[in-house]
Design a protein around this motif. Structure first.
Motif, PDB file in Angstrom:
ATOM      1  N   THR A 253      -3.667   4.401  -1.902  1.00  0.00           N
ATOM      2  CA  THR A 253      -4.963   4.536  -1.229  1.00  0.00           C
ATOM      3  C   THR A 253      -4.910   5.511  -0.064  1.00  0.00           C
TER       4      THR A 253
ATOM      5  N   GLU B  19      -5.826   4.789  -6.238  1.00  0.00           N
ATOM      6  CA  GLU B  19      -6.952   5.340  -5.457  1.00  0.00           C
ATOM      7  C   GLU B  19      -8.292   4.820  -5.971  1.00  0.00           C
TER       8      GLU B  19
ATOM      9  N   THR C 253     -10.936   3.867  -4.679  1.00  0.00           N
ATOM     10  CA  THR C 253     -12.197   4.197  -4.000  1.00  0.00           C
ATOM     11  C   THR C 253     -12.383   5.698  -3.787  1.00  0.00           C
ATOM     12  N   SER C 254     -11.448   6.505  -4.293  1.00  0.00           N
ATOM     13  CA  SER C 254     -11.527   7.945  -3.988  1.00  0.00           C
ATOM     14  C   SER C 254     -12.677   8.645  -4.686  1.00  0.00           C
TER      15      SER C 254
ATOM     16  N   GLN D  69      -8.667   5.561 -10.744  1.00  0.00           N
ATOM     17  CA  GLN D  69      -9.550   6.275  -9.825  1.00  0.00           C
ATOM     18  C   GLN D  69     -10.911   6.524 -10.459  1.00  0.00           C
TER      19      GLN D  69
ATOM     20  N   GLU E 111      -7.258   4.701   2.248  1.00  0.00           N
ATOM     21  CA  GLU E 111      -8.000   3.858   3.181  1.00  0.00           C
ATOM     22  C   GLU E 111      -7.025   3.176   4.132  1.00  0.00           C
TER      23      GLU E 111
ATOM     24  N   CYS F   1       0.848  -1.196   0.000  1.00  0.00           N
ATOM     25  CA  CYS F   1       0.000   0.000   0.000  1.00  0.00           C
ATOM     26  C   CYS F   1       0.881   1.242   0.000  1.00  0.00           C
TER      27      CYS F   1
ATOM     28  N   VAL G 183      -1.173  -0.787  -4.191  1.00  0.00           N
ATOM     29  CA  VAL G 183      -2.419  -0.060  -4.006  1.00  0.00           C
ATOM     30  C   VAL G 183      -2.124   1.335  -3.462  1.00  0.00           C
TER      31      VAL G 183
END
Ligand code: ATP
Ligand code: MG
Lengths: 255, 302
Positions: free
Chosen positions: A208, A177, A179-180, A99, A210, A36, A206
């Motif tokens: 991220t 990203e 899930t952004s 993204q 998160e 990550c 990843v």
């Protein structure tokens, strides 16, 4: 850990015009590892990810995926850029999730997933279809195969995008990203799909924000700032006890 | 009850009177000589001219689209030489009147009586007489195609540029070649932006065929001139060919309407870009300038 790393970056530099965005990145990712990457906006996370599949050309340093130099061929001391076909062949082995999903809007979910296997790998259409249906089912979209991207929610689109990348049977997956751009209530379904993929042993990088995902699923955490890797280590350790001031400052803002 | 929109009613009344007057002259003015005109509507010369107008339009558009795609791809390529050639071509063909270009194609035989194949500055192996190689029909078609390609190039380029960069990246990341990305991913999406102005171009081209009288080549307007040269029935004859143009244009407009509906639907639910009102707006005028592009591309410069 023994054997060849899946990704090895050595002193990777990248500039856009006069601004140096990557100032010597060293990262190693072992097969099956989930790495990550976190850091403030503009620190060069996306740029690094795009160098890994040669969407950006690096200006200095070396980058290998599965033991193969990315985008270049080395003869003696000199690097020669690969031809378009050879770059494309390398990219087939590396999946990327964006993204903003970047699904093909003129194709249904199913057509999105079979496009590359059929057009690039020249797979048999019927077999590609079978596998695409299985992949879509795996990301929980068995009932959406005939839908166009415009008819799907952001979370569903991103899961189609994951299935589309997996359809090429990549040995490495890059997530920028993922899930952004999603509404908060849709983040979970995408992270779940990624977690399942990690549990199947996929090698993943990843990018991220998160931190929960990084802590739970990540094998390693890389903190980047201003074009350099500031700190790296097991996610729990870095998140619980960052050693560098910059890491501390960043984490205090996002945690 | 008071009249609600008094100005509308006044305007409508004025229009009615004007229309009535026009119809009245058309019917009662003996000099229009309608019975004779109606005989010409389906006369063999006119039928032949109509046929020429139709195939010229089709050839000009098919050739124009193919040439336009090539020029647009050259214009957007990484190769500076291809970019320069395309830029130069568009500059020349869009900055000179079509009528003048057609005069040149029609007169080529006078300038180069023979065209040969051979080694440059060396021996010639075969040669043809220009006027047999480039008949009036071929000169007319060539002139229209070359001109139309320049306008289509701008439309295609605007269409390609309207497709999000992320689409190319996603295709590239899947290992697609650039050519395949263009064909499978970019061009199908660019169609939404390309189709409406192309419909307008087709109608403009239909009308532009009247300019090949410069070659000279016998299409509708040219043939009408021939006929009224003998009969002196100028305006009735011209009204008659206008009826033919109206019919052809209307067919094209209906076709355009359905094409747009089809391409609008192929991306169900996706956001659609704003497009110029399609059905009744014709992109550019005859000898014209504007090029009806889908927005971002006016390529005179850089
Ligand atoms: N194509 C480009 N041309 C010029 N500059 C660029 C380009 N792409 C990125 N940059 C610059 O490089 C720097 C790093 O960008 P990058 O997108 O890698 O950051 P990031 O860490 O992914 O940030 P974010 O969290 O906002 O996505 C930024 O300052 C950005 O403006
Ligand atoms: Mg980024």
């Amino acid at each position: 850990m023994s054997g060849e790393p899946m990704v090895r970056a050595e002193a990777v530099h990248k500039s856009f015009g006069r601004t140096e965005v990557l100032k010597g990145i060293d990262i190693t990712v072992a097969p099956g590892e989930v790495c990550c990457v976190v850091g403030p906006s503009g620190s060069g996370k996306s740029t690094f990810l795009r160098c890994v599949n040669h969407l950006e050309k690096i200006n200095a340093g070396r980058l290998w995926v599965d033991g193969e130099l990315v985008g270049y061929r080395q003869r003696g001391d000199k690097l020669y850029e690969l031809r378009e076909k050879e770059v494309a062949a390398q990219r087939r082995e590396i999946g990327m999730v964006f993204q903003r999903f970047n699904l093909f809007p003129h194709m249904t979910a199913l057509e999105n997933v079979i496009e590359a296997p059929v057009q690039v790998r020249r797979e048999n259409r019927a077999e590609a279809r079978e596998r695409a249906l299985a992949l879509l089912e795996r990301v929980g979209l068995a009932d959406k195969t005939g839908h166009y991207p415009g008819q799907l929610s952001g979370g569903q689109q991103q899961r189609v995008a994951i299935a589309r990348a997996l359809a090429m049977r990549p040995k490495l997956m890059l997530f920028d990203e993922p899930t952004s751009a999603l509404d908060p209530e849709l983040v979970g379904e995408v992270l779940d799909a990624m977690k399942a993929l990690a549990e199947d042993g996929m090698t993943m990088i990843v990018v991220t924000h998160e931190m929960g995902f990084a802590r739970e699923v990540g094998d390693s955490l890389v903190f980047m700032d201003d074009g350099v890797v500031v700190e790296t280590g097991p996610p729990r350790e870095v998140l619980a006890g960052p050693r560098h001031e910059r890491t501390k400052a960043f984490l205090s803002k996002v945690l | 009850m008071p009249v609600r929109h008094p100005l509308r009613w006044v305007a409508a009344a004025v229009m009615l009177v004007l229309v009535a007057m026009a119809v009245n002259t058309l019917v009662t003015n003996e000099r229009f000589n309608w019975p004779e005109q109606f005989e010409y509507i389906f006369a063999p010369q006119i039928m032949n001219a109509l046929y020429n107008t139709v195939w010229l339009t089709i050839v000009a558009m098919v050739g124009g689209v193919v040439g336009g795609v090539l020029l647009a791809l050259m214009r957007l390529s990484d190769n500076p030489i291809l970019r320069a050639i395309s830029w130069f071509y568009l500059w020349v063909f869009r900055a000179t009147p079509l009528y003048t270009q057609l005069l040149i194609w029609g007169s080529l035989g006078a300038l180069f009586p023979e065209i040969g194949l051979g080694i440059p500055f060396g021996p010639v192996f075969v040669s043809w007489e220009t006027n047999t190689l480039l008949s009036a029909a071929a000169a007319a078609a060539l002139g229209l195609v070359l001109n139309e390609a320049a306008y289509m190039a701008e439309i295609v380029r605007a269409g390609i540029l309207s497709v999000d960069e992320g689409q190319r990246e996603a295709a590239g990341a899947l290992g697609m070649s650039r050519a395949k990305t263009m064909r499978r991913i970019v061009l199908p999406q660019a169609m939404r932006v390309i189709i409406p102005p192309t419909g307008n171009e087709t109608i403009a081209t239909l009308k532009n065929t009247s300019l090949v009288a410069a070659v000279p080549f016998a299409e509708l307007t040219f043939q009408a001139q021939n006929i009224y040269g003998r009969t002196y029935q100028v305006i009735p004859m011209l009204i008659m060919v206008c009826l033919w143009y109206l019919l052809l244009s209307s067919i094209l407009m209906v076709g355009q309407h359905f094409l747009e509906r089809h391409f609008g639907r192929s991306e169900r639910g996706a956001a659609r870009p704003a497009r110029p009102a399609a059905l009744l707006s014709s992109g550019r005028e005859q000898t014209g300038g504007g090029g009806g592009g889908g927005g971002s591309g006016d390529g005179g410069g850089g």
